[in-house]
Design an enzyme around this catalytic site. Structure first.
Site, PDB file in Angstrom:
ATOM      1  N   GLU A  70       0.818  -1.223   0.000  1.00 46.70           N
ATOM      2  CA  GLU A  70       0.000   0.000   0.000  1.00 46.70           C
ATOM      3  C   GLU A  70       0.850   1.270   0.000  1.00 46.70           C
ATOM      4  O   GLU A  70       0.540   2.231  -0.696  1.00 46.70           O
ATOM      5  CB  GLU A  70      -0.909  -0.002   1.232  1.00 46.70           C
ATOM      6  CG  GLU A  70      -1.883   1.160   1.258  1.00 46.70           C
ATOM      7  CD  GLU A  70      -2.620   1.245   2.584  1.00 46.70           C
ATOM      8  OE1 GLU A  70      -3.271   2.277   2.793  1.00 46.70           O
ATOM      9  OE2 GLU A  70      -2.524   0.305   3.395  1.00 46.70           O
ATOM     10  N   ASP A  71       1.938   1.272   0.797  1.00 48.28           N
ATOM     11  CA  ASP A  71       2.665   2.530   1.038  1.00 48.28           C
ATOM     12  C   ASP A  71       4.012   2.641   0.338  1.00 48.28           C
ATOM     13  O   ASP A  71       4.694   3.653   0.488  1.00 48.28           O
ATOM     14  CB  ASP A  71       2.881   2.712   2.556  1.00 48.28           C
ATOM     15  CG  ASP A  71       1.569   2.932   3.291  1.00 48.28           C
ATOM     16  OD1 ASP A  71       0.591   3.314   2.633  1.00 48.28           O
ATOM     17  OD2 ASP A  71       1.521   2.712   4.516  1.00 48.28           O
TER      18      ASP A  71
END
Length: 706
Positions: A76-77
């Protein structure tokens, strides 16, 4: 702050050296991936995945769960994708990471909708591997512990979401320790002042009650020693959020709640649990109706224990829980205890807890398939994360757990979706009962089904389980679509007939263009829109008529054509107007109403007068010859008031085979009164027979159809 070396040291208790090396490798991979990223508190970002892994290590989770915890934010990051994680750590770890991650950044109208969609995806991943939810719960736990760095508004939103979704999931999976901490942290974030005052009062009460608690504890421990029963007696603290909830829901003061003293006795075997129960009942008098045996009948989340309430000395109420060490571990860790039984041999409680959790997740998956959208699904799940259960029996003696307030309809859907869909009535303890009656503990429920039966829309007003609600919605939605498509096909055929064409003759290029403009996928979707009245059949017919079709016939020509035949069984897409209540034998006309489908009026109805000559809004109809349904009609009677009048009217109507739905007496004028009767008849001939019989009565002066 945890370090990877301290975590590795702790893991030597239950993991082998190779597995610990894998966990360390995942940590250094995450550290590199998150390099330069910081949390709101200013710490390096990698401290978060390390803390999440530490929480899971306290539960003795396997090395793959710990690796997934280290990597749960990299997809996600950071720029690393699923394939990157899979190539380094294998598909299993990558799947867990993928389930915990937000998978895709979609545009939503609201934040709530985005969260609902993410939760929906997480459920799909949970169905593949239940460890996904354990990593997610540990992630939420650390976020709650470090919530202070967030702005107050965001703190309250995250706390609300935790109380609505994550704490109930932890409870549903039997993970009480995690549930309690999540609830208390969320409560402090959402209501900081209330939490502060309750905490202060608890500390004060603890000091005042210390002597009483130790006195009761010693007397129970001493009695167990005398009887030669092994058991460790401990005082049980109530946590802040449960105190607040009880004060709020039961409308009790803090003092009333704290007046109840709670103890837990942990022993070796199930047999000793029941013997200890007899011992404490000899020591203090039991409170009638307060004994619960969750060992024989475990809770839905696998929780097992004996619960009893006792009258102590000085009018003190004592609550006692009695369980084995194994049950105590499962009560604290829930399905996380599953990892122990995998590693160290079978544990019956842990296996039971794990199997129930799997069954619940499969149920969620079934609901997810039926839900119309993610918001509908998450509302269904929230109603399904119930705190209390009732235990009822099937006629063959099988036990079913249902939420408090569940009805026979909920029971029917819990047995099987097909049983719920074909349910017509029920017997509770061998007696016929309403389908809306709430069930109670220990009742035996028998569902009566019929082949042609189908769910009723009114059921949604009283069912409480998510499975029942989503199954009913799913059935009605499909039924409405099927009926709308059928009616749309008939309406379009009718209007294409004006051009001397049929549906098979429609211009395919024009159909393709119309579907693209309307953002519809198929002809059936278009017919559904026509059937529901969202698109005018005459407009669609004009667009789709073959290029060589003749011009539309005149109004006179249309009237000569065969009208659309009404069977009376078209279902939800066909409504009978309440203003004129048409019945077979009446001349009828149909008005196409947006979102409702076809509304049928009598041709002489005043409400349809201005539309009667508009071919774009109305369609000529006729009754099919084989219509056998019953139709509601209203009669207005002018009668001479006398004793027994209503009884004689009802008897007369019943003798004709009609059925009275409602009877209403108006105001009297001297000896005359007006009576309005709603009854069901099959057609105009039947109605004429009813009116003829009523006119014969001496007390009836006049009968007219409303």
């Amino acid at each position: 702050m945890p370090t990877i070396d301290a975590l590795s040291e702790r893991l030597t208790d239950y993991l082998d050296l190779q597995q610990i090396r894998e966990v360390r490798r995942a940590y250094f991979y995450a550290e590199q991936a998150h390099d330069g990223q910081r949390r709101k508190s200013g710490e390096p970002y990698v401290t978060h995945p390390l803390s999440v892994a530490s929480i899971l290590a306290q539960m003795h989770m396997d090395h793959q769960s710990l690796m997934a915890a280290m990597l749960h934010d990299v997809i996600e990051d950071t720029e690393i994708n699923y394939e990157g994680v899979s190539s380094q750590f294998g598909d299993t770890v990558a799947d867990i990471v993928d389930g915990v991650s937000k998978l895709a950044h979609l545009d939503f109208e609201t934040k709530a909708e985005a969260q609902a969609s993410n939760f929906q995806k997480m459920v799909l991943a949970m169905a593949e591997d239940i460890r996904v939810i354990l990593v997610k719960l540990a992630d939420r736990m650390h976020n709650m512990r470090t919530l202070g760095a967030m702005p107050p508004e965001k703190q309250r939103r995250i706390a609300r979401e935790t109380l609505d979704i994550y704490a109930p999931i932890a409870a549903r999976l039997g993970m009480r320790d995690l549930q309690v901490e999540l609830e208390d942290l969320a409560f402090q974030a959402q209501h900081p002042m209330r939490a502060k005052y309750i905490r202060r009062a608890v500390v004060q009460a603890r000091g005042q009650r210390k002597d009483v608690i130790s006195s009761i504890q010693n007397s129970i421990q001493e009695r167990l020693h005398q009887e030669g029963l092994p058991g460790l007696v401990t005082g049980r603290e109530k946590h802040l959020y449960s105190i607040y909830q009880k004060m709020k829901s039961q409308r009790k003061s803090f003092a009333e709640i704290m007046d109840v003293f709670a103890f837990r006795i942990v022993t070796e075997s199930v047999d000793e649990c029941y013997r200890i129960l007899g011992t404490v009942h000899n020591l203090y008098k039991p409170v009638p109706g307060r004994f619960k045996d969750y060992i024989a009948i475990p809770k839905a989340n696998g929780y097992q224990s004996l619960h009893t309430a006792l009258f102590g000395a000085r009018d003190i109420t004592i609550e006692v829980q009695i369980r084995t060490k194994e049950m105590d571990a499962v009560a604290s860790q829930g399905i996380a205890e599953h990892s122990h039984y995998k590693a160290y041999g079978d544990s019956e409680s842990a296996v039971g807890s794990y199997n129930r959790a799997r069954k619940w997740v499969q149920g969620l998956l079934e609901m997810q398939k039926r839900a119309g959208n993610s918001m509908e699904f998450i509302e269904t799940v929230k109603t399904d994360l119930f705190p209390d259960e009732v235990y009822v029996f099937t006629p063959k003696g099988r036990i079913l757990e249902l939420p408090h307030g569940a009805t026979p309809i909920d029971f029917a859907y819990a047995v099987h979706t097909d049983v719920g869909n074909s349910c017509v009535s029920c017997r509770i303890n061998r007696r016929l009962a309403p389908l809306s009656q709430p069930l109670e503990n220990g009742q035996t429920v028998e569902i009566i089904t019929a082949p042609g039966a189908q769910p009723n829309m009114a059921w949604q007003n009283f069912v409480v389980t998510g499975k029942a609600r989503s199954s009913i919605r799913h059935f009605l939605k499909n039924q409405q679509r099927h009926e709308s498509v059928a009616l749309g096909r008939r309406l379009l055929s009718q209007f294409l007939g004006n051009y001397g064409a049929q549906i098979k003759d429609i211009d395919q290029a024009a159909l393709k263009q119309l579907l693209a403009e309307a953002e519809l996928k198929s002809l059936d979707d278009l017919l559904e829109d026509v059937g529901m009245g969202n698109r005018m059949a005459y407009v669609v017919a004009r667009r789709l008529k073959p290029s060589d079709a003749a011009e539309a016939v005149s109004k006179e020509g249309r009237e000569k054509q065969r009208p659309l035949a009404i069977q009376g069984t078209e279902g939800m897409v066909l409504q009978y107007a309440k203003c004129c209540r048409p019945i077979p034998g009446d001349t009828i006309i149909g008005h196409i109403s947006t979102g409702r489908g076809l509304v049928i009026h009598r041709t002489d109805c005043r409400n349809i007068g201005y539309l009667r000559d508009d071919p774009e809004k109305c369609i000529y109809l006729e009754w099919a010859k084989d219509t056998e349904d019953e139709f509601t009609v209203s009669l207005k009677l002018e009668v001479e008031s006398q004793r027994g009048l209503i009884a004689s009217l009802a008897t007369t109507v019943a003798s004709t085979g009609a059925n009275i739905l409602k009877i209403d007496t108006g105001e009297r004028e001297g000896q005359l009164a007006t009576v309005e009767v709603d009854l069901t008849v099959t057609n105009r001939v039947h109605l004429a027979r009813v009116i003829k019989k009523l006119r014969v009565l001496k007390s009836v002066n006049k009968v007219s159809r409303s």
